[in-house]
Write an enzyme that holds these catalytic residues in place. Structure first.
Site, PDB file in Angstrom:
ATOM      1  N   ASP A 293      51.047  32.810  60.716  1.00  0.00           N
ATOM      2  CA  ASP A 293      50.976  33.278  59.339  1.00  0.00           C
ATOM      3  C   ASP A 293      50.369  32.189  58.442  1.00  0.00           C
ATOM      4  O   ASP A 293      50.638  31.003  58.631  1.00  0.00           O
ATOM      5  CB  ASP A 293      52.398  33.625  58.872  1.00  0.00           C
ATOM      6  CG  ASP A 293      52.412  34.622  57.738  1.00  0.00           C
ATOM      7  OD1 ASP A 293      51.676  35.615  57.825  1.00  0.00           O
ATOM      8  OD2 ASP A 293      53.170  34.418  56.775  1.00  0.00           O
ATOM      9  N   GLU A 340      45.976  34.273  61.043  1.00  0.00           N
ATOM     10  CA  GLU A 340      46.122  35.122  59.850  1.00  0.00           C
ATOM     11  C   GLU A 340      45.324  34.455  58.731  1.00  0.00           C
ATOM     12  O   GLU A 340      45.790  33.517  58.090  1.00  0.00           O
ATOM     13  CB  GLU A 340      47.604  35.276  59.483  1.00  0.00           C
ATOM     14  CG  GLU A 340      47.854  36.320  58.383  1.00  0.00           C
ATOM     15  CD  GLU A 340      47.800  35.743  56.984  1.00  0.00           C
ATOM     16  OE1 GLU A 340      46.730  35.911  56.343  1.00  0.00           O
ATOM     17  OE2 GLU A 340      48.776  35.141  56.536  1.00  0.00           O
ATOM     18  N   ASP A 393      52.978  43.412  55.361  1.00  0.00           N
ATOM     19  CA  ASP A 393      52.913  43.184  53.915  1.00  0.00           C
ATOM     20  C   ASP A 393      52.161  44.292  53.174  1.00  0.00           C
ATOM     21  O   ASP A 393      52.099  44.279  51.946  1.00  0.00           O
ATOM     22  CB  ASP A 393      52.231  41.843  53.617  1.00  0.00           C
ATOM     23  CG  ASP A 393      53.163  40.658  53.847  1.00  0.00           C
ATOM     24  OD1 ASP A 393      54.379  40.830  53.746  1.00  0.00           O
ATOM     25  OD2 ASP A 393      52.653  39.561  54.128  1.00  0.00           O
TER      26      ASP A 393
END
Length: 495
Positions: A293, A340, A393
């Protein structure tokens, strides 16, 4: 990666009788469903132990697993529980919503019973586990035991002697809380034992697990308490000097204040990035592919002075870039990592991701602003990328069409992908990435189920009503699996 596809389905969101998804029967059934659907990948959210706010991205440890995922029926089969220890407990009134408050009290009570039944006959397997995982397990278990003893307060509020790890005080707590320490080690043993069996089963079906790891750790974590030099902290107070976030942009006038401590990259470089190497090594024990992430934070990261109320008064600081990943590769070999790399990217970030060789991410819901050069439009994809309808998200595909996508974006999507109500807008969006040149395409399980905004798993920058969606127990049908398989086969993503 070879051409293939997969589904995002968090363990917590699996159906079942005991309040939250687990490593039990429903997880094995979902593995079977993925196989029937022709999928090669199962992407999950972080498996770490959740804390305040219930986010899997804020954990008490970057190494430990979440005890909530331990399955009661497996413990019963192992002789550690009786059915009546847990099958009459109300774990929530709505099977489609996780009630973390109930889990916190009721699930942990049942796990305590399992421990009491186990501790009289400690196995050689448990002893081996404690020895193998000693590098993080001892500190984690002591951290959790002390936290439980001090009414679950943040370690930042503990008395200086234990907060600053004075040896005499550490030894006192180790002796005083020896049984509680053993309890937390037992939970980790059961977590990893159950997960290992599930992962082996799924891997034998020809499916790999993509695991998500946050770039940062929580301020109230065993990581910070036991490895303070790894982070930018005040030496006397152990309070962070700087914290992480994102600067103001079109989506937020004040930016995003995440609050996570920033790494002391100078110290990490001196130690040849040992802490990060250990973290990746641990992740590779439990995942086949790692999605990191906020990957851009390794090239440059936004730092905000500790105590600020917003992210406005921050600055960009250069990160370790390839020095970190070269050290990791030298120690662990070539890695299956997904970067990401979402958000507004600089040329430096693009070059860094390209140097790494890791595939970046393309999110279809970001594609329809109107410019033909938009990097998220399928005609601009490259092979070495992972295409998503949306991530945890984002809104679901149907939710985006009905609620969060602007009229302009939805109109462009309908025209670009020739979406129709007859096919189903959700299926048209999935078709858009399944038919692309990306080596890997992944969609949320909610998109295959055509669920709307009510099934969204996270609303970024909000605290309430996140991470709580669960699937109904009858939705993973053969009919749905066959429909997914036909689409997957059509675009050459299976077998």
């Amino acid at each position: 990666m070879d051409r293939g596809s997969g589904i995002i389905m968090h363990i917590a969101s699996l159906p079942g009788k005991y309040g939250i998804g687990t490593f039990g029967e429903e997880a094995y059934k979902f593995g079977d469903f993925l196989k029937k659907s022709g999928q090669k990948l199962w992407q999950i959210l972080p498996l770490g132990q959740t804390s305040y706010g219930d986010s899997p991205y804020q954990s008490f440890s970057a190494f430990a697993g979440n005890p909530y995922f331990i399955d009661f029926d497996i413990l019963e089969q192992d002789g550690l529980l009786n059915k009546n220890d847990y099958n009459q407990i109300n774990f929530g009134d709505n099977p489609e919503v996780i009630d973390y408050g109930i889990l916190f009290t009721e699930k942990m009570k049942v796990l305590r019973i399992a421990y009491e039944n186990y501790k009289e006959t400690e196995s050689d397997e448990f002893k081996s586990f404690k020895k193998e995982e000693k590098s993080w397990l001892d500190d984690y278990a002591l951290f959790m035991a002390v936290k439980a003893n001090l009414d679950l307060k943040s370690f930042q509020t503990w008395d200086d002697d234990i907060r600053l790890r004075k040896e005499e005080t550490l030894n006192k707590y180790k002796k005083q809380l020896s049984d509680e320490i053993q309890y937390w080690k037992f939970l980790q043993y059961e977590f990893f034992k159950q997960w290992k069996k599930l992962k082996e089963y799924v891997n034998k079906l020809g499916i790999e697990i993509i695991g998500d790891i946050p770039i940062y750790v929580a301020e109230d974590s065993a990581d910070l308490w036991s490895n303070p030099k790894v982070f930018l902290l005040d030496e006397k107070s152990l309070k962070p000097i700087k914290i992480a976030g994102c600067p103001p942009d079109a989506f937020s006038e004040t930016g995003q204040l995440w609050g996570n401590p920033i790494y002391n990259w100078a110290y990490l470089e001196k130690t040849n990035y040992a802490w990060w190497i250990n973290r990746i090594k641990q992740s590779l024990k439990i995942y086949d592919v790692i999605r990191i992430d906020h990957f851009r934070g390794f090239e440059a990261y936004w730092t905000i002075p500790y105590g600020e109320k917003t992210a406005k008064n921050g600055e960009w600081v250069k990160g370790p870039e390839m020095k970190l990943f070269n050290a990791i590769k030298q120690e662990l070999g070539e890695l299956n990592i997904i970067a990401e790399d979402l958000g507004i990217l600089t040329e430096e970030t693009r070059k860094f991701r390209e140097k790494s060789g890791f595939p970046g991410m393309k999110v279809l819901e970001f594609a329809f602003s109107g410019e033909s050069e938009n990097a998220y439009l399928p005609h601009n994809y490259e092979n070495n990328c992972v295409a998503y309808t949306g991530t945890h998200d984002n809104d679901t595909a149907r939710g985006w069409i009905e609620t969060t996508g602007s009229k302009h974006e939805v109109k462009n999507a309908i025209e670009y992908l020739k979406l129709t109500e007859e096919e189903g807008y959700n299926w048209g969006l999935i078709r858009g990435i399944w038919g692309s040149v990306s080596n890997t395409s992944i969609a949320l399980m909610q998109d295959f189920l055509n669920l709307g905004n009510e099934a969204r798993i996270n609303f970024p920058s909000t605290m309430a009503n996140n991470w709580s969606w669960r699937a109904k127990d009858d939705v993973f049908t053969n009919e749905l699996a066959n429909k997914i398989y036909r689409l997957t086969k059509l675009f050459g993503r299976c077998e």
